[in-house]
Design a protein around this motif. Structure first.
Motif, PDB file in Angstrom:
ATOM      1  N   ALA A  17      33.578  47.743  31.874  1.00 26.15           N
ATOM      2  CA  ALA A  17      34.775  47.441  31.071  1.00 26.15           C
ATOM      3  C   ALA A  17      35.210  45.993  31.274  1.00 26.15           C
ATOM      4  CB  ALA A  17      35.897  48.396  31.450  1.00 26.15           C
ATOM      5  N   ILE A  18      36.381  45.673  30.704  1.00 27.06           N
ATOM      6  CA  ILE A  18      36.994  44.344  30.830  1.00 27.06           C
ATOM      7  C   ILE A  18      38.332  44.504  31.546  1.00 27.06           C
ATOM      8  CG2 ILE A  18      37.949  42.375  29.570  1.00 27.06           C
ATOM      9  CD1 ILE A  18      36.097  43.089  27.243  1.00 27.06           C
ATOM     10  N   VAL A  19      38.669  43.550  32.411  1.00 31.20           N
ATOM     11  CA  VAL A  19      39.961  43.596  33.088  1.00 31.20           C
ATOM     12  C   VAL A  19      40.578  42.197  33.082  1.00 31.20           C
ATOM     13  CG1 VAL A  19      39.125  43.126  35.441  1.00 31.20           C
ATOM     14  CG2 VAL A  19      41.175  44.479  35.113  1.00 31.20           C
TER      15      VAL A  19
ATOM     16  N   LYS B  26      33.211  30.906  32.021  1.00 32.57           N
ATOM     17  CA  LYS B  26      32.113  30.666  32.962  1.00 32.57           C
ATOM     18  C   LYS B  26      31.383  31.983  33.158  1.00 32.57           C
ATOM     19  CE  LYS B  26      33.223  27.908  36.387  1.00 32.57           C
ATOM     20  NZ  LYS B  26      33.694  27.398  37.695  1.00 32.57           N
ATOM     21  N   GLY B  27      30.409  32.246  32.306  1.00 35.61           N
ATOM     22  CA  GLY B  27      29.660  33.498  32.391  1.00 35.61           C
ATOM     23  C   GLY B  27      30.541  34.691  32.067  1.00 35.61           C
ATOM     24  N   ARG B  28      30.550  35.682  32.949  1.00 36.42           N
ATOM     25  CA  ARG B  28      31.355  36.887  32.722  1.00 36.42           C
ATOM     26  C   ARG B  28      32.836  36.657  33.015  1.00 36.42           C
ATOM     27  NH1 ARG B  28      30.971  40.966  35.824  1.00 36.42           N
ATOM     28  NH2 ARG B  28      29.911  39.974  37.597  1.00 36.42           N
ATOM     29  N   PHE B  29      33.140  35.531  33.666  1.00 34.54           N
ATOM     30  CA  PHE B  29      34.521  35.253  34.061  1.00 34.54           C
ATOM     31  C   PHE B  29      35.107  34.158  33.179  1.00 34.54           C
ATOM     32  CE2 PHE B  29      34.125  36.612  38.835  1.00 34.54           C
ATOM     33  CZ  PHE B  29      33.595  37.824  38.422  1.00 34.54           C
TER      34      PHE B  29
ATOM     35  N   LEU C 238      32.222  44.540  33.756  1.00 36.16           N
ATOM     36  CA  LEU C 238      32.469  44.708  35.183  1.00 36.16           C
ATOM     37  C   LEU C 238      31.300  45.383  35.895  1.00 36.16           C
ATOM     38  CD1 LEU C 238      36.222  45.747  35.136  1.00 36.16           C
ATOM     39  CD2 LEU C 238      35.255  43.672  36.157  1.00 36.16           C
ATOM     40  N   GLN C 239      31.029  44.861  37.083  1.00 38.92           N
ATOM     41  CA  GLN C 239      30.002  45.425  37.943  1.00 38.92           C
ATOM     42  C   GLN C 239      30.662  45.857  39.252  1.00 38.92           C
ATOM     43  OE1 GLN C 239      26.917  42.447  38.341  1.00 38.92           O
ATOM     44  NE2 GLN C 239      26.801  42.104  36.131  1.00 38.92           N
TER      45      GLN C 239
ATOM     46  N   THR D 126      45.234  39.899  44.209  1.00 36.49           N
ATOM     47  CA  THR D 126      45.156  41.178  43.501  1.00 36.49           C
ATOM     48  C   THR D 126      43.883  41.880  43.935  1.00 36.49           C
ATOM     49  OG1 THR D 126      46.335  40.339  41.573  1.00 36.49           O
ATOM     50  CG2 THR D 126      44.963  42.306  41.259  1.00 36.49           C
ATOM     51  N   LYS D 127      44.021  43.063  44.493  1.00 32.59           N
ATOM     52  CA  LYS D 127      42.858  43.849  44.883  1.00 32.59           C
ATOM     53  C   LYS D 127      42.351  44.606  43.670  1.00 32.59           C
ATOM     54  CE  LYS D 127      41.260  47.354  48.157  1.00 32.59           C
ATOM     55  NZ  LYS D 127      41.649  48.247  49.268  1.00 32.59           N
ATOM     56  N   LEU D 128      41.108  44.327  43.273  1.00 29.93           N
ATOM     57  CA  LEU D 128      40.509  44.981  42.113  1.00 29.93           C
ATOM     58  C   LEU D 128      39.524  46.043  42.583  1.00 29.93           C
ATOM     59  CD1 LEU D 128      40.046  45.135  39.038  1.00 29.93           C
ATOM     60  CD2 LEU D 128      38.266  43.395  39.315  1.00 29.93           C
ATOM     61  N   ILE D 129      39.749  47.264  42.129  1.00 31.05           N
ATOM     62  CA  ILE D 129      38.873  48.387  42.476  1.00 31.05           C
ATOM     63  C   ILE D 129      38.095  48.768  41.233  1.00 31.05           C
ATOM     64  CG2 ILE D 129      38.798  50.787  43.258  1.00 31.05           C
ATOM     65  CD1 ILE D 129      41.531  50.177  44.655  1.00 31.05           C
ATOM     66  N   ILE D 130      36.770  48.784  41.344  1.00 32.20           N
ATOM     67  CA  ILE D 130      35.905  49.158  40.225  1.00 32.20           C
ATOM     68  C   ILE D 130      35.377  50.567  40.477  1.00 32.20           C
ATOM     69  CG2 ILE D 130      33.925  48.531  38.797  1.00 32.20           C
ATOM     70  CD1 ILE D 130      36.109  46.404  38.881  1.00 32.20           C
ATOM     71  N   LYS D 131      35.567  51.432  39.479  1.00 34.47           N
ATOM     72  CA  LYS D 131      35.078  52.806  39.587  1.00 34.47           C
ATOM     73  C   LYS D 131      33.893  53.006  38.667  1.00 34.47           C
ATOM     74  CE  LYS D 131      39.460  54.836  40.992  1.00 34.47           C
ATOM     75  NZ  LYS D 131      40.494  55.860  40.731  1.00 34.47           N
ATOM     76  N   PRO D 132      32.924  53.835  39.091  1.00 38.05           N
ATOM     77  CA  PRO D 132      31.742  54.058  38.246  1.00 38.05           C
ATOM     78  C   PRO D 132      32.097  54.789  36.966  1.00 38.05           C
ATOM     79  CG  PRO D 132      31.447  55.034  40.445  1.00 38.05           C
ATOM     80  CD  PRO D 132      32.846  54.523  40.377  1.00 38.05           C
TER      81      PRO D 132
END
Lengths: 109, 113
Positions: free
Chosen positions: A16-18, A57-60, A78-79, A103-109
């Motif tokens: 996804a995108i965040v 800059k790429g994905r960011f 997101l990876q 900011t703590k970013l948590i990525i879920k599968p």
């Protein structure tokens, strides 16, 4: 006083995108940095904005609006390895770097 | 290319003991050097910065001190550690150019018991 505001924590899904927002009130402005920090590791430089607009800059990508005292970091496709804290920092009129709490970013599968 | 080293990587010290953390930078001359502390789950707190040999600016009064005996060496010291000195200590360097991006060393995790 000088202040940098970022959300404490965000959760997003893999692929996804965040968007991570940062608002600032500082004595002057001479640029804004975004850093990535994985747990237990040192921060690494991601981007620098000094003029209004979007830097890709790429994905960011990082956006800045100086009139609104606002920036965001946009992460696409997101990876799992993007799980980290993202730190916003502003260079003030004395060329001192003022840091947000991150900011703590948590990525879920 | 430029590299920055810190040691030790981890340290466990008793309250009241002395401290010496070292940071060295390679591949650049006359860098700006910085010491930061990061408490668990918190942002970065600037402790000291230096724009040249023997030139140290202190941001937060405390029981820590810093020295820069050589151009690319920055040392953080304490005579007597407090429990509140526990944290993640980061050294950083910058070139002092237009953007003056700071690049961080791997850090030292200090636990004071």
């Amino acid at each position: 006083g000088q202040n940098i505001d970022q959300p404490t924590e965000m959760t997003a899904t893999e692929g996804a995108i965040v968007q991570i927002n940062c608002t600032y009130q500082t004595s002057g402005f001479n640029g804004l940095f975004w850093y990535q920090q994985h747990a237990g590791e040192a921060p690494t430089f991601l981007s620098y904005n000094v003029l209004d607009g979007l830097e890709e800059k790429g994905r960011f990508s990082s956006f800045l609006s100086r009139s609104k005292g606002y920036s965001y970091l946009l992460l696409k496709e997101l990876q799992m390895k993007d799980s980290a804290s993202y730190l916003c920092a502003v260079v003030d009129s004395n060329y001192q770097l003022i840091w947000g709490a991150g900011t703590k970013l948590i990525i879920k599968p | 290319s430029q590299t920055i080293h810190q040691w030790p990587a981890t340290l466990v010290q008793p309250v009241g003991s002395p401290l010496s953390l070292e940071c060295t930078v390679e591949g650049t001359s006359n860098p700006n050097l910085y010491w930061y502390r990061q408490a668990a789950g918190r942002g970065l707190q600037l402790l000291f910065y230096s724009v040249g040999i023997g030139q140290i600016s202190s941001e937060v009064p405390q029981n820590l001190s810093a020295s820069r005996p050589q151009d690319r060496q920055f040392i953080l010291s304490s005579k007597k550690l407090l429990l509140s000195d526990s944290g993640f200590y980061l050294c950083a360097w910058s070139s002092g150019g237009d953007t003056d991006t700071q690049y961080f060393g791997p850090g030292t995790r200090l636990t004071v018991l």
